[in-house]
Every structure is written in structure tokens, then in C-alpha cells.
Scaffold this motif. Structure first.
Motif, PDB file in Angstrom:
ATOM      1  N   PHE A  22      -7.115   3.365  -3.644  1.00  0.00           N
ATOM      2  CA  PHE A  22      -5.711   2.982  -3.469  1.00  0.00           C
ATOM      3  C   PHE A  22      -4.892   4.136  -2.884  1.00  0.00           C
ATOM      4  O   PHE A  22      -3.926   3.888  -2.147  1.00  0.00           O
ATOM      5  CB  PHE A  22      -5.122   2.514  -4.799  1.00  0.00           C
ATOM      6  N   TYR A  29       0.281   0.737  -1.647  1.00  0.00           N
ATOM      7  CA  TYR A  29       0.246   0.982  -3.088  1.00  0.00           C
ATOM      8  C   TYR A  29       0.555   2.436  -3.424  1.00  0.00           C
ATOM      9  O   TYR A  29       0.138   3.350  -2.711  1.00  0.00           O
ATOM     10  CB  TYR A  29      -1.136   0.625  -3.662  1.00  0.00           C
ATOM     11  N   LYS A 203      -8.713  -4.014  -5.177  1.00  0.00           N
ATOM     12  CA  LYS A 203      -7.694  -4.058  -4.124  1.00  0.00           C
ATOM     13  C   LYS A 203      -7.598  -5.452  -3.511  1.00  0.00           C
ATOM     14  O   LYS A 203      -6.490  -5.935  -3.207  1.00  0.00           O
ATOM     15  CB  LYS A 203      -8.000  -3.025  -3.035  1.00  0.00           C
ATOM     16  N   ASP A 207      -4.307  -7.527  -3.152  1.00  0.00           N
ATOM     17  CA  ASP A 207      -3.905  -7.911  -1.793  1.00  0.00           C
ATOM     18  C   ASP A 207      -3.631  -9.407  -1.683  1.00  0.00           C
ATOM     19  O   ASP A 207      -2.726  -9.835  -0.946  1.00  0.00           O
ATOM     20  CB  ASP A 207      -4.995  -7.541  -0.780  1.00  0.00           C
TER      21      ASP A 207
END
Length: 308
Positions: A22, A29, A203, A207
Motif C-alpha cells: 500500500f 492509500y 488491495k 479497490d
């Protein structure tokens, strides 16, 4: 504006893989790395990469209430080998509940929880491992409180061959020696390359949360690329390095609950007949890495063996 994500266990294997990935996407993020020791070397390295490092103890609700303030998302994980949990196994479930309560109190939009199924249910009560049960009961609590969440069933970690010294290269005999406790050479384990894939799956969930929340809320995602036996792993080592290998199952890990978990694998496998890789992870656009990837990138260099 980047979304703020709290990452539990950020200096460990699972949380570290999430935090480091990240941090490579600062336009999407911001990372708040939760750790008991912000002054530790791993924590300081995360700070150097751009993380906000915050002291937080999962056993202290007030720590978590403050640590999750302003967070859009959370990656949650507990560590059975934490001394607080080893000394008080019931603490693992309480830590998870504390984390869920703090997420709800702070209006967290997406909670990703690393978990395991019930060993009691799988074995009909014969093989009960507290490594499984604490996490499993947190799943129930997440559903009871209607916390917006996705559950990640993690595979057995390829990295354990390195971190737990399961494999070594015997230069005198010119062979690879693979030793781990309990697991038979024919037992198939669902396997995960944590450093390459766990962060990517997490993620992908964040997302796609806005457009697929109705589909993936409270969904289980199986984070493993394949089921492999110890002998399958040695086949990959042979293919990529040319080195023959032997496998030996040791009698104990030294941790009774871990022994029970491995015996459960011998008898029931991992995750039943679920097809791997998980179609729901593929739908999120994630391609899982293989044992060959791990041998090439991590294991062979660790053993000091060149790849062919």
C-alpha cells in the motif's frame, strides 16, 4: 484524496506484506501501521517508507479507538504466537473483538479480516486447535455486529520454509533437506506466497469495495494458489536448481495447538474441495504466484543455490 488504512501486525509477515504494498500507492492509500513497538527497526523502516507508525496494543480497547480514528479501511490480523495469546489463548478472540468494536465505533467502511475456519467443525470435535477457534469466533462477531468486512482464509505460508528454517541445503551431500513437524509427505496443503499475494488480494478488496460491496461483503476469499505436498515442493526445487532433496516429518512443533492443526491437515486437508486459485479472487483481477516463483525469488537465494 487517499484513503487511510490501518494495518495490524504491520511489522510482521501478513501485515508487513499489506503495508509495504500500500505504501507503493500513495495516491490511493495512506498507511497507518499499528505496532506495539514504534521504535523497533521494522517499524522505523515502514516510517521511512512513508507510513504513519502508531503504537497500538490489541488487548487495550482505548489504544484501538484512537488508532482507528479517521480510517476508511482496516487490515486485521491476530498472532497466535504473540506471548499474550500463548499465555492466555482466549485473548486472541478478545483482541479480534476489540478490533471490530473500534472499527464500528470509528465508522470504518471496509474491514479485511485474516481468519481460519473452525477446527471443531471440520474434525467433529476430535481435533480442536485454538489457533483456529479464536479467529473463527471473531468471524461470528463480525456478522453479529454487521461490521462491513471481507474474510481472508490464508493458505500455509511458503515463507515458513525460510522463517522457520524448514529447509536447508546440505553442501557436503549436495542435497536439499526439508524437515517440518507432523505433516506427511503426501499431505496436500493450500499454499500462499504471502509477500507477493496477500497484500495484492487485500488491495483488490479495497479497490473494488465501492462498486462490489454488495457482492463481497462478508464473503470468504481463499488466499492460496494451489494445494501442494512436501514432495511437490521438492520437485519444484529440483526443476529450478537441479538439486535432489529429502523430506522428513518431525514429531512435534513444540506447540501443542500447532501440532493439532497439522494433524488436522493430515486427516482433512485444507479448505475441503474448494478449487484453487479461488474464482472470486480471480474475479478481482488477482493472479496468484506459484511455488516456482517462490523458489526462484526467495528459497533458492536463501539456500545459496543458483537457479538454472
Amino acid at each position: 484524496m487517499p484513503r487511510l488504512i490501518a494495518v495490524c501486525g504491520a511489522t510482521g509477515n501478513q501485515g508487513g506484506s499489506v503495508a509495504r504494498l500500500f505504501l507503493q500507492h500513495p495516491n490511493l492509500y495512506q498507511v497507518r501501521a499499528l505496532t506495539r513497538d514504534p521504535q523497533s527497526s521494522p517499524a522505523q523502516r515502514l516510517a521511512e517508507l512513508g507510513a504513519e507508525v502508531v503504537r497500538a496494543d490489541l488487548t487495550v480497547p482505548s489504544d484501538l479507538s484512537e488508532a482507528l480514528r479517521g480510517c476508511w479501511g482496516v487490515f486485521g490480523v491476530t498472532n497466535f504466537y504473540d506471548s499474550k495469546i500463548k499465555d492466555d489463548p482466549g485473548s486472541e478472540e478478545q483482541q479480534g473483538r476489540n478490533l471490530v468494536d473500534a472499527a464500528l465505533a470509528n465508522g470504518v467502511q471496509c474491514f479485511v479480516w485474516s481468519t481460519l475456519p473452525s477446527s471443531h467443525k471440520i474434525s467433529g470435535g476430535r481435533l480442536v486447535s485454538r489457533i483456529y477457534e479464536g479467529k473463527y469466533h471473531v468471524d461470528d462477531y463480525i456478522r453479529e455486529t454487521d461490521c462491513p468486512a471481507v474474510f481472508l482464509y490464508t493458505g500455509n505460508f511458503y515463507e515458513n520454509m525460510v522463517f522457520r528454517s524448514h529447509m536447508r541445503y546440505n553442501r557436503e551431500l549436495d542435497r536439499v533437506e526439508f524437515r517440518q513437524a507432523i505433516i506427511k509427505e503426501t499431505t496436500k496443503l493450500a499454499m500462499l506466497y504471502v509477500q507477493r499475494d496477500l497484500g495484492v488480494v487485500t488491495k483488490a478488496v479495497f479497490d473494488h469495495w465501492d462498486d462490489r460491496r454488495g457482492e463481497i461483503n462478508h464473503q470468504y476469499l481463499y488466499c492460496a494458489n494451489a494445494r501442494l505436498t512436501p514432495l511437490d515442493i521438492l520437485v519444484s526445487v529440483k526443476k529450478l536448481t537441479g538439486k535432489d532433496g529429502i523430506y522428513e516429518a518431525l514429531s512435534t512443533t513444540g506447540v501443542p495447538d500447532r501440532d493439532i492443526m497439522f494433524q488436522l491437515y493430515n486427516e482433512a486437508g485444507m479448505y475441503g474441495t474448494k478449487t484453487l486459485p479461488d474464482e472470486n479472487i480471480l474475479k478481482l483481477g488477482v493472479q496468484m504466484h506459484t511455488i516456482d516463483d517462490f523458489v526462484r525469488e526467495v528459497l533458492a537465494p536463501h539456500l545459496g543455490i543458483p537457479v538454472l
